[in-house]
Design a protein around this motif. Structure first.
Motif, PDB file in Angstrom:
ATOM      1  N   HIS A   2       0.724  -0.908   0.348  1.00  0.00           N
ATOM      2  CA  HIS A   2      -0.013  -0.002  -0.006  1.00  0.00           C
ATOM      3  C   HIS A   2       0.670   1.480   0.033  1.00  0.00           C
ATOM      4  CE1 HIS A   2      -3.714  -2.331   1.635  1.00  0.00           C
ATOM      5  NE2 HIS A   2      -3.594  -2.248   0.107  1.00  0.00           N
ATOM      6  N   ARG A   3       2.021   0.981   0.324  1.00  0.00           N
ATOM      7  CA  ARG A   3       2.649   2.185   0.066  1.00  0.00           C
ATOM      8  C   ARG A   3       2.650   3.124  -1.502  1.00  0.00           C
ATOM      9  NH1 ARG A   3       8.898  -0.764   0.443  1.00  0.00           N
ATOM     10  NH2 ARG A   3       8.535  -0.580   2.375  1.00  0.00           N
ATOM     11  N   THR A   4       2.797   4.903  -1.191  1.00  0.00           N
ATOM     12  CA  THR A   4       2.372   5.373  -2.204  1.00  0.00           C
ATOM     13  C   THR A   4       3.843   5.755  -2.694  1.00  0.00           C
ATOM     14  OG1 THR A   4       3.317   7.313  -0.238  1.00  0.00           O
ATOM     15  CG2 THR A   4       1.610   6.225  -0.559  1.00  0.00           C
ATOM     16  N   LEU A   5       3.690   6.587  -3.501  1.00  0.00           N
ATOM     17  CA  LEU A   5       5.114   6.287  -4.560  1.00  0.00           C
ATOM     18  C   LEU A   5       6.457   7.392  -3.873  1.00  0.00           C
ATOM     19  CD1 LEU A   5       6.615   5.923  -6.964  1.00  0.00           C
ATOM     20  CD2 LEU A   5       5.185   8.720  -8.440  1.00  0.00           C
ATOM     21  N   MET A   6       6.052   8.205  -2.738  1.00  0.00           N
ATOM     22  CA  MET A   6       7.241   9.018  -2.345  1.00  0.00           C
ATOM     23  C   MET A   6       7.622   8.294  -1.253  1.00  0.00           C
ATOM     24  SD  MET A   6       7.385  12.171  -3.474  1.00  0.00           S
ATOM     25  CE  MET A   6       6.294  12.038  -5.257  1.00  0.00           C
ATOM     26  N   VAL A   7       6.537   7.212  -0.591  1.00  0.00           N
ATOM     27  CA  VAL A   7       7.495   5.973   0.157  1.00  0.00           C
ATOM     28  C   VAL A   7       8.027   5.213  -0.049  1.00  0.00           C
ATOM     29  CG1 VAL A   7       6.450   4.433   2.146  1.00  0.00           C
ATOM     30  CG2 VAL A   7       5.402   6.640   1.871  1.00  0.00           C
ATOM     31  N   GLY A   8       7.162   4.858  -1.733  1.00  0.00           N
ATOM     32  CA  GLY A   8       8.871   4.177  -2.365  1.00  0.00           C
ATOM     33  C   GLY A   8       9.905   4.579  -2.225  1.00  0.00           C
ATOM     34  N   VAL A   9       9.583   5.966  -2.246  1.00  0.00           N
ATOM     35  CA  VAL A   9      10.536   6.518  -3.023  1.00  0.00           C
ATOM     36  C   VAL A   9      12.223   6.747  -2.098  1.00  0.00           C
ATOM     37  CG1 VAL A   9      12.342   8.514  -4.255  1.00  0.00           C
ATOM     38  CG2 VAL A   9      10.365   8.100  -5.253  1.00  0.00           C
ATOM     39  N   THR A  10      11.935   6.821  -0.703  1.00  0.00           N
ATOM     40  CA  THR A  10      12.644   6.834  -0.006  1.00  0.00           C
ATOM     41  C   THR A  10      13.226   5.351   0.983  1.00  0.00           C
ATOM     42  OG1 THR A  10      10.876   6.061   1.465  1.00  0.00           O
ATOM     43  CG2 THR A  10      10.742   8.601   1.505  1.00  0.00           C
ATOM     44  N   SER A  11      12.464   4.309  -0.010  1.00  0.00           N
ATOM     45  CA  SER A  11      13.211   3.510   0.256  1.00  0.00           C
ATOM     46  C   SER A  11      14.354   2.607  -1.334  1.00  0.00           C
ATOM     47  CB  SER A  11      11.380   1.890   0.135  1.00  0.00           C
ATOM     48  OG  SER A  11      11.602   2.053  -1.303  1.00  0.00           O
ATOM     49  N   LEU A  12      13.658   3.417  -2.675  1.00  0.00           N
ATOM     50  CA  LEU A  12      14.720   3.515  -3.185  1.00  0.00           C
ATOM     51  C   LEU A  12      16.334   2.911  -2.863  1.00  0.00           C
ATOM     52  CD1 LEU A  12      13.063   4.575  -6.653  1.00  0.00           C
ATOM     53  CD2 LEU A  12      14.315   2.305  -6.045  1.00  0.00           C
ATOM     54  N   ARG A  13      16.364   4.314  -2.391  1.00  0.00           N
ATOM     55  CA  ARG A  13      18.434   4.968  -1.823  1.00  0.00           C
ATOM     56  C   ARG A  13      19.107   3.721  -1.156  1.00  0.00           C
ATOM     57  NH1 ARG A  13      22.310   8.483  -3.253  1.00  0.00           N
ATOM     58  NH2 ARG A  13      23.484   8.502  -1.055  1.00  0.00           N
ATOM     59  N   GLY A  14      18.270   3.243  -0.860  1.00  0.00           N
ATOM     60  CA  GLY A  14      19.215   1.427   0.433  1.00  0.00           C
ATOM     61  C   GLY A  14      18.947   0.641  -0.881  1.00  0.00           C
ATOM     62  N   GLN A  15      18.000   0.363  -1.766  1.00  0.00           N
ATOM     63  CA  GLN A  15      18.169  -0.289  -2.961  1.00  0.00           C
ATOM     64  C   GLN A  15      19.161  -0.317  -3.569  1.00  0.00           C
ATOM     65  OE1 GLN A  15      13.894  -1.051  -3.715  1.00  0.00           O
ATOM     66  NE2 GLN A  15      14.215  -2.844  -4.270  1.00  0.00           N
ATOM     67  N   TYR A  16      19.297   1.004  -4.205  1.00  0.00           N
ATOM     68  CA  TYR A  16      20.575   0.943  -5.368  1.00  0.00           C
ATOM     69  C   TYR A  16      21.074   1.845  -4.732  1.00  0.00           C
ATOM     70  CZ  TYR A  16      16.368  -1.172  -8.209  1.00  0.00           C
ATOM     71  OH  TYR A  16      15.861  -2.164  -8.813  1.00  0.00           O
ATOM     72  N   ALA A  70      24.394   1.462  -4.649  1.00  0.00           N
ATOM     73  CA  ALA A  70      25.419   1.275  -5.344  1.00  0.00           C
ATOM     74  C   ALA A  70      25.294   1.544  -6.950  1.00  0.00           C
ATOM     75  CB  ALA A  70      25.637   0.076  -5.850  1.00  0.00           C
ATOM     76  N   ASP A  71      23.832   2.057  -7.311  1.00  0.00           N
ATOM     77  CA  ASP A  71      23.400   2.016  -8.271  1.00  0.00           C
ATOM     78  C   ASP A  71      22.051   3.538  -8.912  1.00  0.00           C
ATOM     79  OD1 ASP A  71      22.210   1.999 -11.452  1.00  0.00           O
ATOM     80  OD2 ASP A  71      21.202   0.161 -11.186  1.00  0.00           O
ATOM     81  N   ILE A  72      23.971   4.866  -9.069  1.00  0.00           N
ATOM     82  CA  ILE A  72      22.727   5.729  -9.122  1.00  0.00           C
ATOM     83  C   ILE A  72      21.809   5.995 -10.062  1.00  0.00           C
ATOM     84  CG2 ILE A  72      23.515   7.972  -9.276  1.00  0.00           C
ATOM     85  CD1 ILE A  72      24.183   6.803  -6.148  1.00  0.00           C
ATOM     86  N   PRO A  73      22.140   5.853 -10.642  1.00  0.00           N
ATOM     87  CA  PRO A  73      21.140   5.753 -12.668  1.00  0.00           C
ATOM     88  C   PRO A  73      20.109   5.186 -11.410  1.00  0.00           C
ATOM     89  CG  PRO A  73      23.413   5.654 -13.286  1.00  0.00           C
ATOM     90  CD  PRO A  73      23.399   5.143 -11.741  1.00  0.00           C
ATOM     91  N   THR A  74      19.726   4.262 -11.732  1.00  0.00           N
ATOM     92  CA  THR A  74      18.435   3.739 -11.786  1.00  0.00           C
ATOM     93  C   THR A  74      17.706   4.007 -10.570  1.00  0.00           C
ATOM     94  OG1 THR A  74      19.418   1.266 -11.705  1.00  0.00           O
ATOM     95  CG2 THR A  74      17.444   1.382 -11.211  1.00  0.00           C
ATOM     96  N   PHE A  75      18.868   4.640  -9.106  1.00  0.00           N
ATOM     97  CA  PHE A  75      18.010   5.548  -8.642  1.00  0.00           C
ATOM     98  C   PHE A  75      17.358   6.851  -8.842  1.00  0.00           C
ATOM     99  CE2 PHE A  75      19.113   8.742  -4.786  1.00  0.00           C
ATOM    100  CZ  PHE A  75      17.590   8.739  -4.017  1.00  0.00           C
ATOM    101  N   ALA A  76      18.139   7.504  -9.387  1.00  0.00           N
ATOM    102  CA  ALA A  76      17.816   9.108  -9.795  1.00  0.00           C
ATOM    103  C   ALA A  76      16.769   9.062 -10.895  1.00  0.00           C
ATOM    104  CB  ALA A  76      19.412   9.096 -10.793  1.00  0.00           C
ATOM    105  N   SER A  77      16.603   7.025 -11.801  1.00  0.00           N
ATOM    106  CA  SER A  77      15.000   7.750 -12.301  1.00  0.00           C
ATOM    107  C   SER A  77      13.777   6.793 -11.913  1.00  0.00           C
ATOM    108  CB  SER A  77      15.440   5.783 -13.157  1.00  0.00           C
ATOM    109  OG  SER A  77      16.861   5.658 -13.974  1.00  0.00           O
ATOM    110  N   GLY A  78      13.778   6.294 -10.296  1.00  0.00           N
ATOM    111  CA  GLY A  78      13.066   6.514  -9.414  1.00  0.00           C
ATOM    112  C   GLY A  78      12.539   8.302  -8.819  1.00  0.00           C
TER     113      GLY A  78
END
Lengths: 320, 275
Positions: B221-235, B237-245
């Motif tokens: 049920h996460r909203t997009l903004m909450v999802g973005v905050t979890s991207l950082r940990g996930q990626y 080492a992969d800044i381009p994918t993080f930046a894409s999110g």
């Protein structure tokens, strides 16, 4: 997000001067008989809104204050008097959060002066003023999460900003990892993200300024600082007051996203603000009653700061 | 006069630099999203010469972003619609109908404006949990509605107050009930204000993270903004994918801003010049 905090401070009930409005109910009633649905219509129209506001905004306020005098965990629900408050003011993290609020209050004049100066220049039609207006406002519509994520990239220790500094021969700064610097970094990013909002408010204030006054000052040979001091500041006193209060509210209530994304309160708890502390205590620490006490303190702090500002600005406004 | 012109240009230069500082971070992020990891590590600043969309595709599909995006759309649409409905009804009643206690209600609404979410969030979440609304779409929609309704009512009330009573009187003489006046006069005439405040509310809800974090604990049920905050940990080492999110979350806002810039500014300043 910052937008949420632009509450209309100087509002006055829109109904003022509308006493001659249609006396709907009484006028229609004789013609159509009882017509109770017509008679009740104002209440039907307003009831859902009132229900939502009372249930989910005003009632929780009372509930929270009440809740703050009870215990958590083993003492769940039992009255504990002022224990939560005593613990709160003995917790270095919370005291640190309050100290950071003090910093915010001190930085407030800068956060108001920057958009004020820029709005003045735009009002005086520097070349490209239309462009600046829309560009400066843009970050204000971005979520703190997006802003924080972007600046996480830019300000990381081996990030682009530090490599630019290196080109200029300056040592790298640990923007988010140094406990003496991190809070100022976060506040700086917050100002970057929100100054456009205050700018737009200032510009709408300028629209109410009498241009004849400015022309008169100019033809008398007044310099720009003189014009600002004697024409613009007195003419915009209400707008300035509004921006002061809304900027303060914004700093106290809409930096959660930035802190959450950029520092998580660290390093060493140096970037805690009361709102972040409340969130940690109620969620991570599972101490809702204790968190309610912190909420109540935050509310009182905001009330005091807000009222102090209004009375201070009123007084200085009168002297002018 | 000449001197004034020169000093104007002197001011314009730092303003141009500031404008650059305002736009560049987003440009940097967009540029990073287009690069391969290797390109990004080798040179972060160089502008990419090819538009590569595979980072965006990765961020969209693999990190649950698509689901979060949908959640955000559902909640933002629901809350915006409910806010407009309740706000316009209340605004109409407060501006044009005379009834006992209307002034007190208006003042109560203003008072609610000054109750920040942080102050009420603990008891609010408890109430929501008690009623089974936590971790549901209606729960988050209600929380957003409660958060932004006072502002919406304030704005609609002041907008409707400018509509002369002659118009509503005429509609009544034509046989409209109060509800008819609302539907046939107030809703159509309120369109500009409804659009402004609707866009602003949608932005607020889309951008929020605190309320969403509290109300939607489960991952699906996460909203997009909450999802973005979890991207950082996930990626990390992969800044381009993080930046894409980050870019995926920012682009809808950018689009809305380009279309509705004036309306947003109008709604923001509506409160500041009155009184």
């Amino acid at each position: 997000m910052p937008l949420g905090d632009f509450t209309p401070l100087l509002a006055r009930p829109a109904r003022a001067g509308r006493a001659d409005g249609p006396a709907t109910v009484s006028r229609r009633r004789p013609r159509t008989g009882g017509l109770s649905s017509e008679r009740l219509s104002p209440f039907v129209l307003i009831a859902p809104a009132v229900a939502v506001i009372v249930l989910f905004r005003l009632w929780p306020l009372l509930l929270g204050v009440n809740f703050s005098f009870t215990g958590d965990g083993a003492r769940n629900g039992s009255a504990v008097g002022l224990d939560n408050y005593a613990e709160l003011f003995a917790d270095p993290l919370f005291l640190g959060a309050l100290r950071n609020v003090g910093w915010l209050v001190l930085l407030l004049p800068i956060a108001v002066a920057i958009p004020g100066m820029l709005a003045t220049f735009i009002y005086l039609r520097v070349p490209g003023h239309r462009f600046y207006r829309s560009v400066y406002f843009f970050p204000a519509v971005l979520s703190p999460v997006i802003v924080g994520s972007i600046f996480n990239l830019l300000l990381s220790f081996d990030g682009p900003v530090n490599s630019l500094l290196e080109l200029a021969g300056l040592g790298p700064i640990d923007w988010l990892g140094d406990s003496d610097v991190a809070m100022f970094t976060v506040v700086g990013v917050h100002i970057w993200a929100t100054f456009g909002m205050s700018l737009v408010v200032f510009l709408s204030g300028f629209a109410t300024l009498d241009p004849a006054l400015l022309d008169a000052a100019r033809s008398d040979g007044a310099s720009l600082p003189q014009v600002i001091r004697h024409v613009i500041i007195p003419g915009l006193s209400r707008t300035i007051q509004f921006v002061f209060v809304t900027t303060m509210i914004g700093m106290l209530t809409s930096m959660f996203g930035l802190i959450y994304v950029m520092t998580s309160g660290g390093p060493g708890g140096s970037t805690y603000l009361p709102e972040y502390y409340i969130w940690i205590q109620q969620g991570q620490m599972n101490r809702p009653a204790y968190a309610s006490a912190a909420s109540t303190v935050l509310f009182l702090v905001m009330l005091v700061v807000g009222l102090a500002q209004v009375s201070f600005l009123r007084r200085t406004g009168r002297e002018d | 006069m000449r001197g004034a012109r020169i000093s104007r240009w002197l001011i314009a230069l730092p303003m141009a630099l500031l404008a650059l500082a305002t736009i560049y971070p987003l440009v940097f992020t967009g540029n990073a999203a287009m690069k391969t990891r290797r390109d990004y590590i080798l040179d972060r600043f160089a502008f990419t010469d090819t538009l590569r969309w595979d980072n965006i595709a990765t961020a969209w599909t693999s990190a649950g972003t698509a689901r979060y995006f949908l959640n955000s759309v559902i909640v933002v649409a629901g809350a915006s619609a409910l806010l407009l409905l309740l706000g316009s009804m209340a605004g109409f009643a407060l501006s044009h109908l005379r009834f006992r206690g209307s002034r007190a209600l208006f003042l109560g609404c203003l008072a609610a404006l000054f109750v920040p979410f942080q102050v009420i969030m603990v008891p609010l979440v408890r109430t929501m949990a008690d009623t089974g609304l936590v971790d549901t779409y209606p729960g988050l929609i209600l929380a957003y509605t409660a958060q932004y309704l006072p502002f919406t009512i304030y704005l609609m009330t002041s907008y409707y107050s400018a509509i002369p009573t002659e118009i509503t009187d005429a509609a009544r003489i034509d046989g409209n009930t109060t509800y008819g006046v609302y539907r046939r006069i107030m809703l159509p005439m309120g369109r500009p204000a409804l659009l402004s405040v609707g866009v602003l509310n949608a932005l607020f809800c889309w951008n929020d993270v605190l309320i969403a974090l509290l109300m939607m604990p489960s991952a699906e049920h996460r909203t997009l903004m909450v999802g973005v905050t979890s991207l950082r940990g996930q990626y990390s080492a992969d800044i381009p994918t993080f930046a894409s999110g980050v870019l995926i979350a920012a682009v809808p806002v950018l689009a809305v801003y380009l279309f509705f810039q004036r309306r947003i500014a109008d709604a923001v300043t509506a409160g500041s010049t009155k009184g």
